[in-house]
Structures are given as C-alpha cells and as structure tokens.
Scaffold this active site. Structure first.
Site, PDB file in Angstrom:
ATOM      1  N   GLU A  16       0.833  -1.201   0.000  1.00 56.49           N
ATOM      2  CA  GLU A  16       0.000   0.000   0.000  1.00 56.49           C
ATOM      3  C   GLU A  16       0.875   1.261   0.000  1.00 56.49           C
ATOM      4  O   GLU A  16       1.116   1.849  -1.026  1.00 56.49           O
ATOM      5  CB  GLU A  16      -1.004  -0.039   1.161  1.00 56.49           C
TER       6      GLU A  16
HETATM    7  C1  HEC Z   1      -3.514   1.316  -1.364  1.00 57.23           C
HETATM    8  C2  HEC Z   1      -4.835   1.712  -0.941  1.00 57.23           C
HETATM    9  C3  HEC Z   1      -5.027   2.269   0.445  1.00 57.23           C
HETATM   10  C4  HEC Z   1      -4.335   3.279   1.069  1.00 57.23           C
HETATM   11  C5  HEC Z   1      -3.133   4.039   0.546  1.00 57.23           C
HETATM   12  C6  HEC Z   1      -4.991   3.490   2.327  1.00 57.23           C
HETATM   13  N1  HEC Z   1      -6.056   2.650   2.469  1.00 57.23           N
HETATM   14 FE1  HEC Z   1      -7.353   2.618   4.013  1.00 57.23          FE
HETATM   15  N2  HEC Z   1      -8.105   0.886   3.325  1.00 57.23           N
HETATM   16  C7  HEC Z   1      -7.769   0.281   2.135  1.00 57.23           C
HETATM   17  C8  HEC Z   1      -8.308  -1.066   2.099  1.00 57.23           C
HETATM   18  C9  HEC Z   1      -8.184  -2.050   0.962  1.00 57.23           C
HETATM   19  C10 HEC Z   1      -8.963  -1.265   3.342  1.00 57.23           C
HETATM   20  C11 HEC Z   1      -9.623  -2.535   3.831  1.00 57.23           C
HETATM   21  C12 HEC Z   1      -8.529  -3.448   4.368  1.00 57.23           C
HETATM   22  C13 HEC Z   1      -9.034  -4.587   5.216  1.00 57.23           C
HETATM   23  O1  HEC Z   1     -10.173  -4.542   5.716  1.00 57.23           O
HETATM   24  O2  HEC Z   1      -8.266  -5.532   5.443  1.00 57.23           O
HETATM   25  C14 HEC Z   1      -8.836   0.000   4.073  1.00 57.23           C
HETATM   26  C15 HEC Z   1      -9.422   0.257   5.314  1.00 57.23           C
HETATM   27  C16 HEC Z   1      -9.376   1.499   5.954  1.00 57.23           C
HETATM   28  C17 HEC Z   1     -10.169   1.858   7.105  1.00 57.23           C
HETATM   29  C18 HEC Z   1     -11.179   0.978   7.818  1.00 57.23           C
HETATM   30  C19 HEC Z   1     -12.585   1.260   7.379  1.00 57.23           C
HETATM   31  C20 HEC Z   1     -13.550   0.197   7.811  1.00 57.23           C
HETATM   32  O3  HEC Z   1     -14.749   0.372   7.643  1.00 57.23           O
HETATM   33  O4  HEC Z   1     -13.122  -0.856   8.316  1.00 57.23           O
HETATM   34  C21 HEC Z   1      -9.822   3.147   7.447  1.00 57.23           C
HETATM   35  C22 HEC Z   1     -10.381   3.967   8.580  1.00 57.23           C
HETATM   36  C23 HEC Z   1      -8.801   3.562   6.506  1.00 57.23           C
HETATM   37  N3  HEC Z   1      -8.578   2.549   5.601  1.00 57.23           N
HETATM   38  C24 HEC Z   1      -8.115   4.762   6.552  1.00 57.23           C
HETATM   39  C25 HEC Z   1      -6.909   4.967   5.860  1.00 57.23           C
HETATM   40  C26 HEC Z   1      -5.911   5.982   6.211  1.00 57.23           C
HETATM   41  C27 HEC Z   1      -5.988   6.925   7.364  1.00 57.23           C
HETATM   42  C28 HEC Z   1      -4.901   5.859   5.289  1.00 57.23           C
HETATM   43  C29 HEC Z   1      -3.603   6.633   5.211  1.00 57.23           C
HETATM   44  C30 HEC Z   1      -2.716   6.521   6.357  1.00 57.23           C
HETATM   45  C31 HEC Z   1      -5.303   4.792   4.375  1.00 57.23           C
HETATM   46  N4  HEC Z   1      -6.497   4.261   4.768  1.00 57.23           N
HETATM   47  C32 HEC Z   1      -4.568   4.413   3.266  1.00 57.23           C
HETATM   48  C33 HEC Z   1      -7.035   0.850   1.135  1.00 57.23           C
HETATM   49  C34 HEC Z   1      -6.105   1.870   1.355  1.00 57.23           C
END
Ligand code: HEC
Ligand code: HEC
Length: 307
Positions: free
Chosen positions: A117
C-alpha cells in the site's frame, strides 16, 4: 437456529425505529487538529516513494472509497480486498473487514506500513515532514511541540472523525420530517425491516457494529479465499464472518462486498436477499429497497469545505 430467525426478525422489526439513529450535525472535533490531519491524509509523502496518499484509495470527493474492486498501492501493486469508505468510520465498533484494528488510532499505521500500500514507516514519515517549514509551524501551532509520531496519528484520526455525512433524507425522516420519504422509499424501509436486513445493518452507521457470516442462510458455493474474522481469532466458527459494512452513502461506493466482486447496488441487494435472508428476490421489492438505500446518502463532510 433456523426456526429462531423469523422470530428474531419480528422482534427486531418492533424495535426498528430505535435501531437506526441519525448522524450528528456538529463536527465535534478540534478543528485545527482535523485540518492538519486533512493535509496529512492527502499527502503522498506518507508513502515511501511519495506517490500514494490515504486519499488515493479513499476519494474524499466521492464516497470515501476508490470505486475499484481492489485498491492499487505503490508501484501499481494491486491489493486483494475492497477498500471500504472512510466516511463515518468513527461509528464502526472496530476497523477493517476482519476487525483487526480496534479503533482508528490502531488503523492508521497498517496501510502506512503495508509494503503493497504505502510501503513506508512512521519514523520515515516524521523525518520527511520535519524538512518542511510549513509542517513544522503547523505542528507547533496545534501541538505546541516538534513533529512526533503520535501527533501524526492523532491528527489523521481527528480528521477521520470529521468525515461524517449528516442530513441524509433518511436522517431527516428519523428526526421527524415524516413526509420527506416517498411512498416507494417508505415501502423500501418497511421491507428492510420486515426482511430483517436491519438485524445486521443497524446503529448510527446502519452497519459497522457486529461481525456476521456471509451465506448465513444459503451456502456460498464459490471458493472464498479471504476468511475474514477467522484471520484474527483462528476459530473455525469465525470463517467467512466480516464486519457488517455501513449502508450509508451506499449508492456511491460500488463495487460491493469485501471481495469487490459485485458491481451494482441491484446485484448487492439481490445477493443479500438470497444469501442472508433466504428469499427469492422479486424485481419490485429490490427496486423499493434500492430506493430506500438511496435515501442514506448524506451531505459531503463539512470539513472538506473548510481550509
Ligand atoms: C492502497 C490503498 C489504500 C491506502 C493508501 C490506504 N487505504 Fe485505508 N483501506 C484500504 C483497504 C483495501 C482497506 C480494507 C482493508 C481490510 O479490511 O483488510 C482499508 C481500510 C481502511 C479503514 C477501515 C474502514 C472500515 O470500515 O473498516 C480506514 C479507517 C482507513 N482505511 C483509513 C486509511 C488511512 C488513514 C490511510 C492513510 C494513512 C489509508 N487508509 C490508506 C485501502 C487503502
Ligand atoms: C445476517 C446479517 C446480514 C443480513 C440479514 C443482511 N446483510 Fe447485508 N451484509 C452483511 C455482511 C456481512 C455484508 C458484507 C459481505 C461481504 O463483504 O462479503 C453485507 C453487505 C451488504 C451490502 C454491500 C455493502 C458494501 O459496502 O459492500 C449491501 C448493499 C447490503 N448488505 C444490503 C443488505 C440488504 C438490503 C439486506 C436485506 C435484504 C441485507 N443486507 C441483509 C450482513 C447482512
């Protein structure tokens, strides 16, 4: 258990109105912290090669997700799970599909450190930010201190807490504007209750407050490789349990399911009726439920209009 389900759904039906509550109108955050968090959330310096920000996978001008089946991280690396929305995530009882982060604080470092990521680490991020006079000033102003790891996390979390989408048509209905829903939308809500969708999708986020199995009444035939809650507990009984997703802003966050394999809302509702309720979906009912689900789209988070 099967015999108990209709009974349970009836009880839930009676409590239905209390089961969903509207999103608060006020931000209830420290605005300076949240605005610093907003800047960090959108800053690609949080990734090792400065290409990916949190907002790359959580588009803030749309539904808070990326509308892809799987997200794309640094070096065009494709993930293996659908990105959920960050909107209203403060209302989730845990974070991630398998609930492995207990809260937003614990969640932040996961994508930051994930090699597919952002492939970075928090120390590296702090070092980069320290090179910027603008950031130095901002942290000084907000935390009255130099830039530290815990402040980076704290500011991002404060911003996420401001990512709420109040004032949806349905919330206005809950708050007493009883005539705001059309006949079809009301009919959809009635079906949502009577079929028991609400037994899983409830609370302020209309989801996000329990784990449930997918294929609860009809076994899913395909080989599902992502095991969900089992990954955390290693308990056989938890296989294929996922955090029930929020249905707020659901019309904006296609594709659907943790696997991102369902492309349209119509197919998602049909899938739920078949596999979670055990009824053969008919087109009129699906249309009504979709009309109801579209009333769950709220205002764009106010914090996006504040500089
Ligand atoms: C490359 C893509 C990517 C990036 C960059 C990314 N995310 Fe995500 N995010 C995801 C994915 C895919 C999931 C689900 C992962 C899982 O459930 O295992 C997720 C899950 C989440 C969730 C949980 C939401 C839920 O309903 O469970 C939050 C809050 C979140 N991300 C915030 C962030 C924040 C803050 C950052 C930066 C520090 C970030 N994400 C960077 C792809 C990304
Ligand atoms: C037994 C619990 C349960 C019931 C009942 C249930 N759902 Fe779900 N719903 C879930 C779970 C768990 C998921 C996530 C499934 C996955 O990721 O594979 C989900 C996903 C969804 C999604 C896709 C959300 C997204 O962001 O991907 C929609 C839309 C949905 N449900 C609507 C409904 C409707 C409409 C009903 C009633 C006809 C219903 N659900 C009944 C548990 C339930």
């Amino acid at each position: 258990m099967k015999k108990l389900i209709p009974l349970l759904f009836f009880a839930v039906h009676l409590m239905a109105l209390e089961l969903i509550s509207p999103i608060e109108d006020d931000l209830n955050v420290d605005l300076n912290k949240a605005l610093l968090g907003k800047k960090l959330f959108m800053d690609p310096q949080l990734s090792h090669d400065n290409t990916i920000s949190c907002a790359s996978c959580h588009h803030l001008d749309k539904g808070g997700d990326d509308n892809r089946q799987f997200s794309v991280g640094v070096n065009n690396k494709m993930g293996n799970i659908n990105s959920p929305t960050v909107f209203n995530s403060k209302y989730n009882f845990v974070q991630f599909w398998d609930g492995r982060a207990k809260d937003l604080e614990e969640q932040v470092l996961v994508p930051l450190h994930n090699p597919d990521e952002m492939n970075s680490n928090i120390q590296e991020v702090v070092e980069k930010l320290k090179k910027s006079q603008e950031y130095k000033n901002l942290f000084q102003k907000v935390y009255n201190d130099t830039i530290k790891e815990e402040y980076v996390i704290d500011a991002i979390v404060e911003f996420e807490k401001a990512l709420i989408t109040p004032n949806s048509k349905f919330d206005r209905y809950l708050k007493g504007e009883v005539n705001i829903l059309s006949h079809v939308e009301k009919e959809g809500f009635e079906l949502f209750k009577s079929y028991g969708c609400i037994s899983c999708h409830n609370g302020v986020n209309i989801g996000g407050n329990l784990f449930q199995r997918v294929g609860i009444v009809k076994q899913i035939k395909y080989e599902n490789k992502y095991l969900g809650r089992y990954n955390v507990t290693k308990d056989e009984e938890d296989k294929y349990f996922y955090k029930v997703p929020t249905l707020r802003n659901i019309e904006l966050t296609a594709p659907y399911l943790h696997s991102g394999e369902i492309k349209t809302l119509r197919e998602a509702v049909t899938f739920m009726m078949e596999y979670q309720i055990g009824v053969t979906p008919n087109a009129a009912e699906v249309n009504h439920i979709m009309a109801f689900l579209r009333t769950l789209t709220g205002n764009r988070p106010k914090i996006m209009e504040i500089d």
